[in-house]
Scaffold this active site. Sequence first.
Site: not given
Ligand code: CAA
Length: 382
Positions: A123-124, A130-131, A242, A341, A364, A367-368
């Site tokens: 999942f890239a 951009a984290g 999910g 220990g 994924e 916590s923040e």
């Molecule tokens: N379901 C459907 N749509 C969603 C949604 C969701 N859960 N969350 C947001 N959206 C939609 C919003 O409705 C919005 O759409 P509209 O403008 O049409 O209303 C759009 O997406 C933008 O949403 P936000 O304004 O909330 O976006 P944001 O830029 O403020 O970011 C965030 C929100 C929750 C911080 C998000 O950037 C985020 O989840 N960041 C963390 C990223 C992450 O989890 N990375 C993990 C990488 S993968 C990984 O770690 C896997 C691994 O290898 C272990």
Amino acid sequence: MIFDLTGEQEMIQQMTRDFAERHLKPVAEELDRTKAFPFENLKKLAQLGLMGMNISVDYGGSDVGVIAYSLAITEIGKACAATGVTTSVTNMVAEVIQEFATEAIKKEHLPKICDGTYPAGSFALTEPSAGSDAASIRATAVKDGNGYRINGTKTMITSGEHSGITVVWAVTDKSARKGKGISAFVVEKGREGFHVGKNEEKLGQRASTTNELIFEECWVPDENLLGKEGDGFKIAMMELDGGRIGIGSLALGIGFAAIEYATEYVKNREQFGKPLSNFQAIQWMIADSYTELEAARFLILRAAYLKENGRKFTKEASMAKVFASEAARGVTIRSVQMLGGYGYTKDYPVERFLRDVIVTTLYEGTSEVQRMVIAREILRGG
Ligand code: CAA
């Protein structure tokens, strides 16, 4: 309200537990030490139907549901966290393909994920700048003939170098407002211009490979686009909802591994002329740990239930993830404390559990980020 698992869910939980005890737990310490990717065990997990747990049988999946998936990831995570995260992410990748890919792509790749032909999926999304702010990715995908040319660098990609298939997010419309011009593509292993970079040296979950991925003029055909152009960010957010059930389930497994080990230890370790388990200080650690993990289990299963029944589960998945990962971290620190220990040495597995659990509050979505998602959903009235 019914708290019982179905017969099938119990069977899958038991089958995974038996497999994990026999095949995963005995090698977990060695894998942690050597960083060896668990190819053989991943193949066996696929053969048990655990790589496409929410994938239709038409594409080779076992389609057993989200609750069964959560139960299985907990059992795998309890035995070997590195194998657990690889399994969790691979299931998530299969799901995004099932939901958004063309029929041809689904038919070509899903059976290979589900039967273990592909050791893993990736999942890239994340990039060096951009984290947490995933919508600020800079990789680009520019239309070129009947396809797209992808350029950019991804970082911290679980199983990057071993994946048969990688879902990659890139900007297709730079003029669109933030988050709107992003698209998602599947990129097959071996595509020209797709290179594997750095393999991260990590604190824990060391047998799960974490790579930099570099795309240089990497061309993919139109059919590799997931959903529509510009849908990418929403697709990522939906799939991460999910995925967060998977990571919460994994953290729960690590927490139980730690406290179960520590509980056995204190029954046998004597100080001041009696077993440590006779001291109230230790008993309270046990009581608090099991209570917190059981609470985490309920949050996770509720989120899984909602997803399984096609209901909205964004807030609940984030609650489950943040609570389970932080509870498991606290429980694991307490488990080290219970061993004194010795808990800090490599002669006992709790130091590995502690190293393994830390990342569950990071990947994924930290916590923040989970708290941002929860608060936003509540403030919006969700
Ligand atoms: N379901 C459907 N749509 C969603 C949604 C969701 N859960 N969350 C947001 N959206 C939609 C919003 O409705 C919005 O759409 P509209 O403008 O049409 O209303 C759009 O997406 C933008 O949403 P936000 O304004 O909330 O976006 P944001 O830029 O403020 O970011 C965030 C929100 C929750 C911080 C998000 O950037 C985020 O989840 N960041 C963390 C990223 C992450 O989890 N990375 C993990 C990488 S993968 C990984 O770690 C896997 C691994 O290898 C272990």
